[in-house]
Design a protein around this motif. Structure first.
Motif, PDB file in Angstrom:
ATOM      1  N   ILE A  46     -18.880  10.553  -0.753  1.00 57.76           N
ATOM      2  CA  ILE A  46     -19.549   9.348  -0.272  1.00 57.76           C
ATOM      3  C   ILE A  46     -20.263   8.732  -1.475  1.00 57.76           C
ATOM      4  O   ILE A  46     -21.084   9.395  -2.117  1.00 57.76           O
ATOM      5  CB  ILE A  46     -20.579   9.683   0.840  1.00 57.76           C
ATOM      6  N   THR A  47     -19.960   7.473  -1.779  1.00 54.62           N
ATOM      7  CA  THR A  47     -20.591   6.811  -2.923  1.00 54.62           C
ATOM      8  C   THR A  47     -22.050   6.484  -2.606  1.00 54.62           C
ATOM      9  O   THR A  47     -22.467   6.505  -1.436  1.00 54.62           O
ATOM     10  CB  THR A  47     -19.867   5.495  -3.283  1.00 54.62           C
ATOM     11  N   ALA A  48     -22.812   6.148  -3.632  1.00 58.22           N
ATOM     12  CA  ALA A  48     -24.226   5.799  -3.442  1.00 58.22           C
ATOM     13  C   ALA A  48     -24.373   4.583  -2.531  1.00 58.22           C
ATOM     14  O   ALA A  48     -25.248   4.542  -1.660  1.00 58.22           O
ATOM     15  CB  ALA A  48     -24.887   5.546  -4.792  1.00 58.22           C
ATOM     16  N   ALA A  49     -23.505   3.601  -2.706  1.00 51.26           N
ATOM     17  CA  ALA A  49     -23.562   2.397  -1.864  1.00 51.26           C
ATOM     18  C   ALA A  49     -23.230   2.741  -0.407  1.00 51.26           C
ATOM     19  O   ALA A  49     -23.891   2.258   0.518  1.00 51.26           O
ATOM     20  CB  ALA A  49     -22.606   1.340  -2.396  1.00 51.26           C
TER      21      ALA A  49
ATOM     22  N   VAL B  20     -17.229   8.741  15.078  1.00 53.41           N
ATOM     23  CA  VAL B  20     -16.877  10.132  14.824  1.00 53.41           C
ATOM     24  C   VAL B  20     -15.370  10.239  15.030  1.00 53.41           C
ATOM     25  O   VAL B  20     -14.851   9.846  16.073  1.00 53.41           O
ATOM     26  CB  VAL B  20     -17.624  11.077  15.801  1.00 53.41           C
ATOM     27  N   ASN B  21     -14.673  10.718  14.039  1.00 52.32           N
ATOM     28  CA  ASN B  21     -13.223  10.879  14.115  1.00 52.32           C
ATOM     29  C   ASN B  21     -12.920  12.356  14.300  1.00 52.32           C
ATOM     30  O   ASN B  21     -12.991  13.111  13.332  1.00 52.32           O
ATOM     31  CB  ASN B  21     -12.554  10.365  12.836  1.00 52.32           C
ATOM     32  N   PRO B  22     -12.596  12.777  15.534  1.00 50.65           N
ATOM     33  CA  PRO B  22     -12.394  14.200  15.754  1.00 50.65           C
ATOM     34  C   PRO B  22     -11.180  14.738  15.008  1.00 50.65           C
ATOM     35  O   PRO B  22     -10.115  14.130  15.028  1.00 50.65           O
ATOM     36  CB  PRO B  22     -12.182  14.304  17.269  1.00 50.65           C
ATOM     37  N   PRO B  23     -11.364  15.859  14.335  1.00 55.40           N
ATOM     38  CA  PRO B  23     -10.231  16.477  13.642  1.00 55.40           C
ATOM     39  C   PRO B  23      -9.223  17.041  14.651  1.00 55.40           C
ATOM     40  O   PRO B  23      -9.583  17.413  15.767  1.00 55.40           O
ATOM     41  CB  PRO B  23     -10.863  17.617  12.846  1.00 55.40           C
ATOM     42  N   TYR B  24      -7.999  17.107  14.226  1.00 56.83           N
ATOM     43  CA  TYR B  24      -6.939  17.641  15.076  1.00 56.83           C
ATOM     44  C   TYR B  24      -7.061  19.159  15.226  1.00 56.83           C
ATOM     45  O   TYR B  24      -6.941  19.693  16.317  1.00 56.83           O
ATOM     46  CB  TYR B  24      -5.568  17.265  14.485  1.00 56.83           C
ATOM     47  N   LEU B  25      -7.305  19.843  14.132  1.00 60.49           N
ATOM     48  CA  LEU B  25      -7.351  21.306  14.152  1.00 60.49           C
ATOM     49  C   LEU B  25      -8.689  21.819  14.671  1.00 60.49           C
ATOM     50  O   LEU B  25      -9.750  21.307  14.315  1.00 60.49           O
ATOM     51  CB  LEU B  25      -7.106  21.866  12.751  1.00 60.49           C
TER      52      LEU B  25
ATOM     53  N   MET C 235       0.853  -1.184   0.000  1.00 62.51           N
ATOM     54  CA  MET C 235       0.000   0.000   0.000  1.00 62.51           C
ATOM     55  C   MET C 235       0.891   1.238   0.000  1.00 62.51           C
ATOM     56  O   MET C 235       1.785   1.366   0.820  1.00 62.51           O
ATOM     57  CB  MET C 235      -0.897  -0.011   1.245  1.00 62.51           C
ATOM     58  N   SER C 236       0.635   2.120  -0.908  1.00 66.19           N
ATOM     59  CA  SER C 236       1.437   3.326  -1.007  1.00 66.19           C
ATOM     60  C   SER C 236       0.998   4.347   0.041  1.00 66.19           C
ATOM     61  O   SER C 236      -0.076   4.239   0.632  1.00 66.19           O
ATOM     62  CB  SER C 236       1.318   3.938  -2.399  1.00 66.19           C
ATOM     63  N   PHE C 237       1.833   5.333   0.241  1.00 67.36           N
ATOM     64  CA  PHE C 237       1.531   6.391   1.197  1.00 67.36           C
ATOM     65  C   PHE C 237       0.249   7.126   0.805  1.00 67.36           C
ATOM     66  O   PHE C 237      -0.591   7.428   1.646  1.00 67.36           O
ATOM     67  CB  PHE C 237       2.707   7.376   1.282  1.00 67.36           C
ATOM     68  N   SER C 238       0.083   7.401  -0.488  1.00 65.58           N
ATOM     69  CA  SER C 238      -1.112   8.120  -0.943  1.00 65.58           C
ATOM     70  C   SER C 238      -2.376   7.280  -0.725  1.00 65.58           C
ATOM     71  O   SER C 238      -3.433   7.817  -0.418  1.00 65.58           O
ATOM     72  CB  SER C 238      -0.990   8.531  -2.406  1.00 65.58           C
ATOM     73  N   ASP C 239      -2.266   5.950  -0.885  1.00 61.00           N
ATOM     74  CA  ASP C 239      -3.413   5.078  -0.611  1.00 61.00           C
ATOM     75  C   ASP C 239      -3.800   5.132   0.858  1.00 61.00           C
ATOM     76  O   ASP C 239      -4.977   5.135   1.204  1.00 61.00           O
ATOM     77  CB  ASP C 239      -3.116   3.633  -1.009  1.00 61.00           C
ATOM     78  N   LEU C 240      -2.800   5.149   1.722  1.00 59.36           N
ATOM     79  CA  LEU C 240      -3.052   5.238   3.160  1.00 59.36           C
ATOM     80  C   LEU C 240      -3.745   6.553   3.494  1.00 59.36           C
ATOM     81  O   LEU C 240      -4.720   6.580   4.245  1.00 59.36           O
ATOM     82  CB  LEU C 240      -1.734   5.124   3.935  1.00 59.36           C
ATOM     83  N   PHE C 241      -3.268   7.653   2.912  1.00 61.72           N
ATOM     84  CA  PHE C 241      -3.885   8.954   3.151  1.00 61.72           C
ATOM     85  C   PHE C 241      -5.320   8.973   2.647  1.00 61.72           C
ATOM     86  O   PHE C 241      -6.223   9.428   3.330  1.00 61.72           O
ATOM     87  CB  PHE C 241      -3.072  10.066   2.481  1.00 61.72           C
ATOM     88  N   ASP C 242      -5.537   8.451   1.425  1.00 55.69           N
ATOM     89  CA  ASP C 242      -6.881   8.404   0.855  1.00 55.69           C
ATOM     90  C   ASP C 242      -7.824   7.582   1.717  1.00 55.69           C
ATOM     91  O   ASP C 242      -8.971   7.951   1.929  1.00 55.69           O
ATOM     92  CB  ASP C 242      -6.849   7.835  -0.563  1.00 55.69           C
TER      93      ASP C 242
ATOM     94  N   GLU D  32      -7.581   6.954   4.997  1.00 62.73           N
ATOM     95  CA  GLU D  32      -7.845   7.671   6.244  1.00 62.73           C
ATOM     96  C   GLU D  32      -8.813   8.834   5.999  1.00 62.73           C
ATOM     97  O   GLU D  32      -9.734   9.059   6.779  1.00 62.73           O
ATOM     98  CB  GLU D  32      -6.543   8.192   6.840  1.00 62.73           C
ATOM     99  N   PHE D  33      -8.627   9.543   4.910  1.00 63.14           N
ATOM    100  CA  PHE D  33      -9.496  10.649   4.543  1.00 63.14           C
ATOM    101  C   PHE D  33     -10.920  10.148   4.322  1.00 63.14           C
ATOM    102  O   PHE D  33     -11.887  10.737   4.804  1.00 63.14           O
ATOM    103  CB  PHE D  33      -8.942  11.319   3.270  1.00 63.14           C
ATOM    104  N   LYS D  34     -11.053   9.047   3.622  1.00 64.76           N
ATOM    105  CA  LYS D  34     -12.365   8.458   3.325  1.00 64.76           C
ATOM    106  C   LYS D  34     -13.054   8.007   4.613  1.00 64.76           C
ATOM    107  O   LYS D  34     -14.245   8.243   4.806  1.00 64.76           O
ATOM    108  CB  LYS D  34     -12.169   7.278   2.359  1.00 64.76           C
ATOM    109  N   THR D  35     -12.313   7.376   5.507  1.00 69.78           N
ATOM    110  CA  THR D  35     -12.869   6.920   6.780  1.00 69.78           C
ATOM    111  C   THR D  35     -13.347   8.103   7.607  1.00 69.78           C
ATOM    112  O   THR D  35     -14.420   8.061   8.212  1.00 69.78           O
ATOM    113  CB  THR D  35     -11.812   6.109   7.560  1.00 69.78           C
TER     114      THR D  35
END
Length: 143
Positions: free
Chosen positions: A49-52, A66-71, A1-8, A10-13
């Motif tokens: 968010i996809t339709a599914a 709920v994933n609280p943002p850092y900032l 898994m690439s770094f960008s995949d990991l970021f994507d 986490e962002f999606k979650t």
């Protein structure tokens, strides 16, 4: 898994968690109005968010934490979204306000002042301020 995949991933979650929190607020009174549905549709599109995923979250929004943002400004932005959802009904039931306070705590606001923060947020949303004004006013509420 690439770094960008990991970021994507986490962002999606994080987006799913944010969207599910808003769905829980929308469903707090047991029904979803046409305005709430429109807001959810727009928000799902902006959060990618996809339709599914949309249907899955609507069926069981508690699957995603709920994933609280850092900032702090990111937490305020999420509170703004949640507050707008509560405000759409044009009447604030006790259940929705309590739920908004719970999500406020989940977003990282302290239990000792979450009531004040939610009250101030709903006051600003009632005045129909934009996001930038909301964040400015919320950051400067103690001055």
């Amino acid at each position: 898994m690439s770094f960008s995949d990991l970021f994507d991933s986490e962002f999606k979650t994080r987006n799913k968690g944010h969207f599910s929190a808003i769905v829980r607020v929308a469903l707090a009174d047991g029904k979803t109005s046409a305005e709430e549905k429109t807001f959810l549709d727009k928000l799902a599109a902006s959060l990618e968010i996809t339709a599914a995923e949309y249907e899955e979250i609507l069926e069981n929004p508690s699957l995603y934490p709920v994933n609280p943002p850092y900032l702090y400004s990111d937490r305020l932005e999420r509170l703004y979204d949640l507050g707008r959802m509560v405000h759409i009904d044009h009447h604030l039931g006790d259940n929705q306000e309590r739920l908004l306070e719970k999500f406020g705590i989940a977003l990282g606001f302290t239990p000792s002042n979450v009531g004040y923060i939610v009250h101030k947020a709903l006051f600003l949303i009632d005045k129909k301020v934009d996001l930038d004004t909301f964040i400015y006013e919320m950051k400067n509420m103690y001055k």
